[in-house]
Structures are given as structure tokens and as C-alpha cells.
Design an enzyme around this catalytic site. Structure first.
Site, mmCIF file in Angstrom:
data_model
loop_
_atom_site.group_PDB
_atom_site.id
_atom_site.type_symbol
_atom_site.label_atom_id
_atom_site.label_comp_id
_atom_site.label_asym_id
_atom_site.label_seq_id
_atom_site.Cartn_x
_atom_site.Cartn_y
_atom_site.Cartn_z
ATOM 1 N N LYS A 118 32.786 20.920 10.874
ATOM 2 C CA LYS A 118 31.685 21.830 11.171
ATOM 3 C C LYS A 118 31.713 22.111 12.662
ATOM 4 O O LYS A 118 32.168 21.281 13.447
ATOM 5 C CB LYS A 118 30.335 21.193 10.799
ATOM 6 C CG LYS A 118 29.253 22.192 10.482
ATOM 7 C CD LYS A 118 29.478 22.810 9.112
ATOM 8 C CE LYS A 118 28.305 23.604 8.615
ATOM 9 N NZ LYS A 118 28.424 23.822 7.174
HETATM 10 N N1 GLU Z 1 29.094 27.196 5.553
HETATM 11 C C1 GLU Z 1 29.352 26.994 4.162
HETATM 12 C C2 GLU Z 1 28.976 25.576 3.732
HETATM 13 O O1 GLU Z 1 28.278 24.875 4.406
HETATM 14 C C3 GLU Z 1 30.781 27.359 3.777
HETATM 15 C C4 GLU Z 1 31.830 26.527 4.435
HETATM 16 C C5 GLU Z 1 33.239 27.107 4.302
HETATM 17 O O2 GLU Z 1 33.492 27.957 3.494
HETATM 18 O O3 GLU Z 1 34.076 26.678 5.104
HETATM 19 O O4 GLU Z 1 29.344 25.158 2.675
#
Ligand code: GLU
Length: 423
Positions: A118
Site C-alpha cells: 500500500k
Molecule cells: N485499492 C483497492 C483495495 O484496497 C484495490 C487494490 C489493487 O487493485 O491493487 O483492494
């Protein structure tokens, strides 16, 4: 030059720290169930790589701000790190670490070959104009460049970022590499992947309908958060026959017992910027939405929305987590004791990363599938993952969250053991 670093005393427990404590608690429960050794527990509770960067951003009036940015790769044992990038003033390293850990479990649960990551920048994107945002994004990419790459770490949109942000990242990274590397991000353009728009919401809809266990016709729904995930989830549930009676955002909540006219509400939000004041519904306090007697409650905003304070007043039979980490462990216990089923984030909102994965596979193969093929794969994976979690929960007397973590943590632990990283 002004430095936009929030002043915090070390003793202050931030929401980010709470989110990390929640994530560690959930890992601990799964590790206990799986009987994991101390070394493996520590490894799974610690990010593999964390980077904190100071990102200078030149403002339109010429002065320079410096904002804090983060990228955390929690685990890379099952594949490249994957996870969103958020722009939010409350972001800190603990929150980003918690969210990265959640991505590891989410990818492992859906059995897609990614680790978890993240990113975050502690900034309110609404305070920047588009050129400032672009400069900030490109500079952030330069700062975290060594961690990125289609085989290393692949961002996607999250709170406060979108396809345009991803397109800037794609370009900044490709310029540095000297050639186009579209696989370095997912969701870089609206509709660039079949079903990308609203994939998370589509997944939440599939999870909610699976959990409902009856015809959705007339089932009542309240959605906290009318943003990217919440607004489309409300629409998809209404399309399936549910009656969406309440939605909320930072301004408050609106309620129509007969069902909201969602198209009308979206038009009002586009005009006014918030749900409150919508003429064809009653106004409610933000917290009152959690107390409505509905079949399904979808928290689709930020972490820590359902706590021990409001959980005793939740009357929904089903809580389906569109957001990441919206329920604290204390709230979880209260909800379970009161007979409310919670479909956990790593299951309920996995549709987004599943579609990201399907998009990335196509980019890396330079070969496109049809929209229908990609949509079908996502749906099949959501349905089979839900069934797997439900079966384990029933067999072992676990909550869906515990079962989902047992499966996910078990897969990551197995990847470590297979590589003989830890016994
Ligand atoms: N931001 C989304 C999540 O928390 C998608 C993450 C992604 O596709 O990398 O699942």
C-alpha cells in the site's frame, strides 16, 4: 517553504496505529488457529520493506510544501507486491502498513499470485489543483522508484486517487525506464480493463448477495460512504432488487424508507458535493445510519467506522465491508454476539484487486480478453472464494473474518515454508 508534517507526540495513538493493531490482532487469531511458530508470526506481522519519503510539491503561487509519503510492501512471497495508493491527510506509516497487510491476505485469499502493498501521501487532494496534484504524484514516484515495477510492486487507485493518478505514475515510471511499462500500475485509464470501473463495488454486490442467502428482492440496505465504492455498490444492489434506504457521506445521511432514487441522488451530489440536502429523502445524523433496522449495512468509507461505541446499536443482519478495516475487533465481537454476520473486507471488497490482476495479466501478455470473459472470471472467483470461506467457517465454528484469515495467512505461511524461509 512550509513542511506539512502533522505534529504528533509519541504517546498519541493515531487512527493509523489503531488500524495496525486491528490488523495484527486478526493475524494473531489466524496464527493461533494455524499453530504458527514465533518466527513465522513475527515475519508475517512485519513488513518486508517500508519507505517513508518527503515529497516536495511546488504550489501554484510558487512556494514549496513538503508532504510525507509512504510505500509499504508487506509481503512478496507469493508474487509482486500489489496495492493501492491513497492521498488522505490522515495517512501515516502505521495505517499504510495495516492496509498493506490487508492486501497480502486479500490476494492470498483470492489465490492470485501477488503479495501485498500500500502507498499513501498525507495530503488532502481537494486542497491541490490538478497541476499541483500531477507534480506531487510524479515526484512521489521518483522518491519510491526503486520499489516499483511490473514485477515488483504495482499500485492502483485507492482513497483520494483515481485513473488519472495511475496514468501519471505510468508515465513517470516509463520515462525513467526509457520505454513504456504499462504493467507498472493497474487502472490507468477509465475502461482500460473490462469491468475495471466499479470492480470493487461489483465484488461487494456479489459478496452481499451470496451472504444474504435469499432473494435480494426488497432486502433493505444502508451504505456508509457515497464515494467511489459506496455509490456504485448502492446502485448494483438496487439493480439486483434490493431497496437502498439510506446512504451517508461526511455531510450526514439521507433516508427514504421506500427506497432512494439513486440516480436523482447522484445528480444532487454532482451538483452540491454532498448527500445532505437531497430533497426526496429525510436527513439523518451520520451515526444514525448505523442504527437503522436494515438487512444489509455496507461500510464503504474509511477504517474504524464501527467501534464498540456504535456496534451495540447496529441492527443490520449483515455487515458487508466495502471499505478496508471498517470494523474494530471489539465491534466485531459485539456484532457476532448479537447475531450479525460480518463479511470481511478481504473477502467482500476483493473484486477490485481481482480485476486489477486480470488487467495486469492481459498487459503482461500483450493480449486482451473479451469484456465478458474477464467479468466472468472475476465473478467466478468471488463466488468460489466466498463459498470456500463460508464452508471453513461452518466446519470450524469460525466467523467469516476468522475463516478468511485462516485461509489467507495459511497460504502465505505455506509460501514461506515451501521456500524454507522459516520452519
Ligand atoms: N485499492 C483497492 C483495495 O484496497 C484495490 C487494490 C489493487 O487493485 O491493487 O483492494
Amino acid at each position: 517553504m512550509s513542511v506539512m508534517v502533522p505534529s504528533k507526540t509519541p504517546a498519541q495513538i493515531t487512527p493509523g496505529r489503531q488500524a495496525l493493531d486491528t490488523a495484527l490482532y486478526q493475524l494473531g487469531q489466524a496464527a493461533d488457529h494455524l499453530g504458527l511458530g514465533d518466527g513465522l508470526r513475527t515475519m508475517l506481522g512485519t513488513p518486508r520493506r517500508s519507505l517513508t519519503v518527503s515529497v516536495p510539491v511546488r504550489r501554484a503561487d510558487g512556494h514549496m510544501d513538503v508532504v510525507q509519503g509512504y510505500r509499504v510492501q508487506h509481503n512478496v512471497s507469493r508474487g509482486p507486491a500489489k496495492g493501492g495508493l491513497r492521498f488522505h491527510p490522515g495517512t501515516d506509516i502505521h495505517q499504510v502498513t495495516a492496509l498493506a497487510m490487508g492486501m497480502t491476505w486479500k490476494c492470498a485469499l483470492a489465490d492470485i499470485p501477488y503479495g501485498g502493498a500500500k502507498g499513501g501521501v498525507a495530503v488532502d487532494p481537494a486542497t491541490l489543483d490538478i497541476r499541483e496534484l500531477e507534480r506531487l504524484t510524479r515526484r512521489y514516484v521518483n522518491e519510491i522508484l526503486p520499489m516499483m515495477g511490473p514485477d515488483n510492486d504495482i499500485p492502483s487507485p485507492d482513497v483520494g486517487t483515481d485513473e488519472r493518478t495511475m496514468a501519471w505514475i505510468l508515465d513517470a515510471y516509463s520515462v525513467n525506464a526509457g520505454h513504456a511499462l504499462p504493467g507498472v500500475v493497474t487502472s490507468a485509464a477509465p475502461g482500460d480493463s473490462p469491468g475495471q470501473a466499479g470492480a470493487t463495488s461489483r465484488g461487494v454486490q456479489i459478496a452481499a448477495l451470496s451472504a444474504l442467502g435469499r432473494s435480494p428482492e426488497g432486502a433493505t440496505v444502508a451504505v456508509q460512504g457515497f464515494g467511489k465504492v459506496g455509490a456504485l455498490t448502492a446502485q448494483y444492489l438496487a439493480d439486483a432488487g434490493c431497496k437502498v434506504v439510506a446512504v451517508s457521506d461526511l455531510s450526514g445521511a439521507v433516508y427514504a424508507p421506500g427506497g432512494l432514487d439513486l440516480a436523482g441522488l447522484r445528480a444532487w451530489v454532482a451538483e452540491s458535493g454532498h448527500v445532505l440536502g437531497y430533497r426526496h429523502a429525510d436527513a439523518l445524523g451520520h451515526d444514525e445510519l448505523f442504527e437503522l433496522d436494515v438487512d444489509v449495512l455496507v461500510p464503504a468509507a474509511l477504517e474504524g467506522a464501527i467501534t464498540e461505541v456504535n456496534a451495540p446499536r447496529v441492527r443490520a443482519r449483515l455487515v458487508v465491508e466495502g471499505a478496508n478495516g471498517p470494523t474494530t475487533p471489539e465491534a466485531d465481537e459485539i456484532l457476532t454476539a448479537n447475531g450479525t454476520t460480518v463479511v470481511p473486507d478481504i473477502l467482500a471488497n476483493a473484486g477490485g484487486v481481482i480485476v486489477s490482476y486480470l488487467e495486469w495479466v492481459q498487459i503482461m501478455q500483450a493480449y486482451s480478453w473479451s469484456v465478458e470473459q474477464a467479468e466472468r472470471r472475476m465473478r467466478d472467483l468471488m463466488v468460489s472464494t466466498y463459498a470456500e470461506v463460508g464452508t471453513l467457517a461452518a466446519r470450524r465454528g469460525l466467523t467469516l473474518r476468522q475463516a478468511a484469515h485462516v485461509i489467507a495467512v495459511g497460504r502465505v505461511a505455506e509460501a514461506h515454508q515451501t521456500r524454507a524461509l522459516l520452519p
